[in-house]
Motif scaffolding. Structure first.
Motif, PDB file in Angstrom:
ATOM      1  N   SER A 161       0.836  -1.198   0.000  1.00  0.00           N
ATOM      2  CA  SER A 161       0.000   0.000   0.000  1.00  0.00           C
ATOM      3  C   SER A 161       0.868   1.244   0.000  1.00  0.00           C
ATOM      4  O   SER A 161       1.978   1.252   0.541  1.00  0.00           O
ATOM      5  CB  SER A 161      -0.945   0.009   1.210  1.00  0.00           C
ATOM      6  OG  SER A 161      -0.220  -0.015   2.419  1.00  0.00           O
ATOM      7  N   MET A 162       0.334   2.291  -0.619  1.00  0.00           N
ATOM      8  CA  MET A 162       1.001   3.588  -0.690  1.00  0.00           C
ATOM      9  C   MET A 162      -0.011   4.661  -0.315  1.00  0.00           C
ATOM     10  O   MET A 162      -1.116   4.717  -0.879  1.00  0.00           O
ATOM     11  CB  MET A 162       1.504   3.851  -2.109  1.00  0.00           C
ATOM     12  CG  MET A 162       2.481   2.814  -2.638  1.00  0.00           C
ATOM     13  SD  MET A 162       4.132   2.994  -1.951  1.00  0.00           S
ATOM     14  CE  MET A 162       4.670   4.507  -2.743  1.00  0.00           C
ATOM     15  N   LEU A 163       0.348   5.509   0.642  1.00  0.00           N
ATOM     16  CA  LEU A 163      -0.509   6.618   1.051  1.00  0.00           C
ATOM     17  C   LEU A 163      -0.139   7.846   0.228  1.00  0.00           C
ATOM     18  O   LEU A 163       1.003   8.304   0.250  1.00  0.00           O
ATOM     19  CB  LEU A 163      -0.328   6.905   2.539  1.00  0.00           C
ATOM     20  CG  LEU A 163      -1.149   8.059   3.124  1.00  0.00           C
ATOM     21  CD1 LEU A 163      -2.640   7.780   3.013  1.00  0.00           C
ATOM     22  CD2 LEU A 163      -0.762   8.283   4.590  1.00  0.00           C
ATOM     23  N   ASP A 164      -1.113   8.391  -0.507  1.00  0.00           N
ATOM     24  CA  ASP A 164      -0.850   9.502  -1.414  1.00  0.00           C
ATOM     25  C   ASP A 164      -1.410  10.838  -0.945  1.00  0.00           C
ATOM     26  O   ASP A 164      -1.051  11.882  -1.486  1.00  0.00           O
ATOM     27  CB  ASP A 164      -1.421   9.195  -2.800  1.00  0.00           C
ATOM     28  CG  ASP A 164      -0.723   8.018  -3.465  1.00  0.00           C
ATOM     29  OD1 ASP A 164       0.504   7.895  -3.299  1.00  0.00           O
ATOM     30  OD2 ASP A 164      -1.404   7.221  -4.140  1.00  0.00           O
ATOM     31  N   GLY A 165      -2.295  10.833   0.034  1.00  0.00           N
ATOM     32  CA  GLY A 165      -2.831  12.108   0.482  1.00  0.00           C
ATOM     33  C   GLY A 165      -3.883  11.961   1.558  1.00  0.00           C
ATOM     34  O   GLY A 165      -4.562  10.939   1.644  1.00  0.00           O
ATOM     35  N   LEU A 166      -3.996  12.991   2.403  1.00  0.00           N
ATOM     36  CA  LEU A 166      -5.061  13.063   3.397  1.00  0.00           C
ATOM     37  C   LEU A 166      -6.194  13.885   2.791  1.00  0.00           C
ATOM     38  O   LEU A 166      -5.997  15.022   2.367  1.00  0.00           O
ATOM     39  CB  LEU A 166      -4.553  13.725   4.673  1.00  0.00           C
ATOM     40  CG  LEU A 166      -5.586  13.960   5.778  1.00  0.00           C
ATOM     41  CD1 LEU A 166      -6.179  12.647   6.260  1.00  0.00           C
ATOM     42  CD2 LEU A 166      -4.962  14.723   6.940  1.00  0.00           C
ATOM     43  N   VAL A 167      -7.386  13.307   2.745  1.00  0.00           N
ATOM     44  CA  VAL A 167      -8.542  13.951   2.129  1.00  0.00           C
ATOM     45  C   VAL A 167      -9.415  14.539   3.235  1.00  0.00           C
ATOM     46  O   VAL A 167     -10.023  13.805   4.020  1.00  0.00           O
ATOM     47  CB  VAL A 167      -9.337  12.948   1.275  1.00  0.00           C
ATOM     48  CG1 VAL A 167     -10.545  13.630   0.636  1.00  0.00           C
ATOM     49  CG2 VAL A 167      -8.445  12.345   0.197  1.00  0.00           C
ATOM     50  N   ILE A 168      -9.457  15.869   3.298  1.00  0.00           N
ATOM     51  CA  ILE A 168     -10.184  16.571   4.355  1.00  0.00           C
ATOM     52  C   ILE A 168     -11.553  16.977   3.817  1.00  0.00           C
ATOM     53  O   ILE A 168     -11.656  17.769   2.872  1.00  0.00           O
ATOM     54  CB  ILE A 168      -9.406  17.809   4.819  1.00  0.00           C
ATOM     55  CG1 ILE A 168      -8.017  17.383   5.334  1.00  0.00           C
ATOM     56  CG2 ILE A 168     -10.175  18.565   5.893  1.00  0.00           C
ATOM     57  CD1 ILE A 168      -7.118  18.549   5.664  1.00  0.00           C
ATOM     58  N   ALA A 169     -12.589  16.423   4.409  1.00  0.00           N
ATOM     59  CA  ALA A 169     -13.955  16.699   3.973  1.00  0.00           C
ATOM     60  C   ALA A 169     -14.606  17.731   4.895  1.00  0.00           C
ATOM     61  O   ALA A 169     -13.992  18.231   5.844  1.00  0.00           O
ATOM     62  CB  ALA A 169     -14.768  15.413   3.946  1.00  0.00           C
ATOM     63  N   ARG A 170     -15.873  17.998   4.622  1.00  0.00           N
ATOM     64  CA  ARG A 170     -16.635  18.969   5.419  1.00  0.00           C
ATOM     65  C   ARG A 170     -17.345  18.310   6.598  1.00  0.00           C
ATOM     66  O   ARG A 170     -18.017  18.976   7.373  1.00  0.00           O
ATOM     67  CB  ARG A 170     -17.638  19.694   4.519  1.00  0.00           C
ATOM     68  CG  ARG A 170     -16.968  20.583   3.480  1.00  0.00           C
ATOM     69  CD  ARG A 170     -17.932  21.015   2.393  1.00  0.00           C
ATOM     70  NE  ARG A 170     -17.249  21.858   1.408  1.00  0.00           N
ATOM     71  CZ  ARG A 170     -16.515  21.376   0.388  1.00  0.00           C
ATOM     72  NH1 ARG A 170     -16.384  20.060   0.232  1.00  0.00           N
ATOM     73  NH2 ARG A 170     -15.941  22.204  -0.459  1.00  0.00           N
ATOM     74  N   SER A 171     -17.187  17.004   6.711  1.00  0.00           N
ATOM     75  CA  SER A 171     -17.710  16.270   7.860  1.00  0.00           C
ATOM     76  C   SER A 171     -16.705  15.193   8.225  1.00  0.00           C
ATOM     77  O   SER A 171     -15.991  14.673   7.355  1.00  0.00           O
ATOM     78  CB  SER A 171     -19.062  15.618   7.533  1.00  0.00           C
ATOM     79  OG  SER A 171     -18.898  14.584   6.585  1.00  0.00           O
ATOM     80  N   ALA A 172     -16.637  14.866   9.498  1.00  0.00           N
ATOM     81  CA  ALA A 172     -15.708  13.824   9.931  1.00  0.00           C
ATOM     82  C   ALA A 172     -16.027  12.494   9.272  1.00  0.00           C
ATOM     83  O   ALA A 172     -15.128  11.704   8.962  1.00  0.00           O
ATOM     84  CB  ALA A 172     -15.758  13.694  11.456  1.00  0.00           C
ATOM     85  N   TYR A 173     -17.294  12.240   9.012  1.00  0.00           N
ATOM     86  CA  TYR A 173     -17.716  10.968   8.418  1.00  0.00           C
ATOM     87  C   TYR A 173     -17.107  10.772   7.035  1.00  0.00           C
ATOM     88  O   TYR A 173     -16.821   9.632   6.629  1.00  0.00           O
ATOM     89  CB  TYR A 173     -19.246  10.924   8.334  1.00  0.00           C
ATOM     90  CG  TYR A 173     -19.789   9.629   7.786  1.00  0.00           C
ATOM     91  CD1 TYR A 173     -19.858   8.485   8.574  1.00  0.00           C
ATOM     92  CD2 TYR A 173     -20.234   9.545   6.471  1.00  0.00           C
ATOM     93  CE1 TYR A 173     -20.353   7.291   8.072  1.00  0.00           C
ATOM     94  CE2 TYR A 173     -20.720   8.360   5.964  1.00  0.00           C
ATOM     95  CZ  TYR A 173     -20.783   7.232   6.759  1.00  0.00           C
ATOM     96  OH  TYR A 173     -21.270   6.051   6.251  1.00  0.00           O
ATOM     97  N   ASN A 174     -16.891  11.850   6.302  1.00  0.00           N
ATOM     98  CA  ASN A 174     -16.392  11.754   4.934  1.00  0.00           C
ATOM     99  C   ASN A 174     -14.889  12.003   4.802  1.00  0.00           C
ATOM    100  O   ASN A 174     -14.395  12.094   3.683  1.00  0.00           O
ATOM    101  CB  ASN A 174     -17.165  12.719   4.030  1.00  0.00           C
ATOM    102  CG  ASN A 174     -18.558  12.219   3.726  1.00  0.00           C
ATOM    103  OD1 ASN A 174     -18.768  11.033   3.521  1.00  0.00           O
ATOM    104  ND2 ASN A 174     -19.534  13.124   3.729  1.00  0.00           N
ATOM    105  N   PHE A 175     -14.180  12.127   5.934  1.00  0.00           N
ATOM    106  CA  PHE A 175     -12.716  12.168   5.854  1.00  0.00           C
ATOM    107  C   PHE A 175     -12.227  10.896   5.173  1.00  0.00           C
ATOM    108  O   PHE A 175     -12.795   9.818   5.337  1.00  0.00           O
ATOM    109  CB  PHE A 175     -12.100  12.273   7.253  1.00  0.00           C
ATOM    110  CG  PHE A 175     -11.726  13.682   7.635  1.00  0.00           C
ATOM    111  CD1 PHE A 175     -12.651  14.701   7.579  1.00  0.00           C
ATOM    112  CD2 PHE A 175     -10.435  13.983   8.035  1.00  0.00           C
ATOM    113  CE1 PHE A 175     -12.311  16.009   7.931  1.00  0.00           C
ATOM    114  CE2 PHE A 175     -10.080  15.271   8.393  1.00  0.00           C
ATOM    115  CZ  PHE A 175     -11.018  16.296   8.336  1.00  0.00           C
ATOM    116  N   ASN A 176     -11.146  11.001   4.415  1.00  0.00           N
ATOM    117  CA  ASN A 176     -10.685   9.853   3.642  1.00  0.00           C
ATOM    118  C   ASN A 176      -9.190   9.995   3.390  1.00  0.00           C
ATOM    119  O   ASN A 176      -8.534  10.896   3.935  1.00  0.00           O
ATOM    120  CB  ASN A 176     -11.458   9.771   2.313  1.00  0.00           C
ATOM    121  CG  ASN A 176     -11.657   8.336   1.841  1.00  0.00           C
ATOM    122  OD1 ASN A 176     -10.782   7.499   2.011  1.00  0.00           O
ATOM    123  ND2 ASN A 176     -12.810   8.075   1.246  1.00  0.00           N
ATOM    124  N   CYS A 177      -8.658   9.143   2.534  1.00  0.00           N
ATOM    125  CA  CYS A 177      -7.278   9.276   2.091  1.00  0.00           C
ATOM    126  C   CYS A 177      -7.189   8.842   0.641  1.00  0.00           C
ATOM    127  O   CYS A 177      -7.975   8.018   0.171  1.00  0.00           O
ATOM    128  CB  CYS A 177      -6.320   8.456   2.968  1.00  0.00           C
ATOM    129  SG  CYS A 177      -6.585   6.681   2.912  1.00  0.00           S
TER     130      CYS A 177
END
Length: 223
Positions: free
Chosen positions: A91-107
């Motif tokens: 696996s390779m981590l390419d980015g932290l995805v910051i959403a407008r809700s904690a539920y939709n935070f992703n990477c």
């Protein structure tokens, strides 16, 4: 989501590699599998040992349609590998995805999972050949510059290989995906990119005075 169709989603090589959760991120083609495997030399091997699941990080390399990894001949993992199906992941981590809700935070990430039965390479000459491929795959010509390997070192080294035929990948790229009503919420959203960085080589202080660094060392790049 992507424009991947449900028909493409169903083209998994086996039922157990068929991705169900976030299936629109799934890939099964060998081109994607090989690209992710070639992006890093670090993998994790999962198997059962004495009734307990173990996941072991290991250096690995790919030759054609197989992956290879090495370790100690006395290691527990190599005694258990041939008697069960295992899970091999990268696996390779390419980015932290910051959403407008904690539920939709992703990477954003790339990952591949291989399933199958590993095979041990037991012929000493073949083990030496595979180790040469591993070393020279990292730094071209390095094997020939090193002190010749001792037979006892080859004997103490175990090498396993595994087919990459039964594989599934997940790849996520792009911005956050929020609920429609959340796009009016005054919270910053976006992506923090993450990249692996290769820094300048640091010489061993015990190098001999007349030994210079090979140019191939400077050319090392991940992937």
């Amino acid at each position: 989501m992507t424009d991947q169709t449900d028909e493409e989603y169903r083209e998994a090589p086996s039922d157990r590699t068929h991705v169900k959760r976030y299936h629109w991120l799934a890939r099964y083609d060998q081109e994607t599998v090989k690209a992710i495997l070639d992006a890093t030399p670090l993998a994790h091997v999962g198997c059962m040992m004495n009734g307990v699941p173990f996941v072991t990080p290991t250096f690995f390399w790919r030759e054609g349609d197989r992956v290879y990894w090495h370790g100690s001949s006395a290691g527990r993992m190599f005694h258990a590998l041939e008697h069960q199906d295992i899970c091999f992941t990268v696996s390779m981590l390419d980015g932290l995805v910051i959403a407008r809700s904690a539920y939709n935070f992703n990477c954003n990430f790339r990952s591949v999972m291989l399933l199958g039965r590993a095979e041990l390479i037991k012929d000493e000459d073949e083990k030496a050949e595979k180790l040469r491929n591993f070393v020279n795959g990292l730094i071209p010509g390095e094997w020939e510059r090193l002190r010749p390997v001792y037979p006892k070192e080859i004997k103490a080294t175990a090498i396993a290989s595994m087919s990459i035929a039964e594989a599934s990948c997940k790849v996520r790229t792009g911005p956050p995906i929020d609920d429609d009503e959340d796009y009016t919420h005054p919270s910053w959203a976006g992506v923090i990119p993450i990249r692996y960085q290769v820094l300048p080589p640091e010489p061993d202080p015990r190098n001999l005075p007349d030994v210079s660094m090979p140019e191939d060392v400077l050319k090392f790049r991940l992937g």
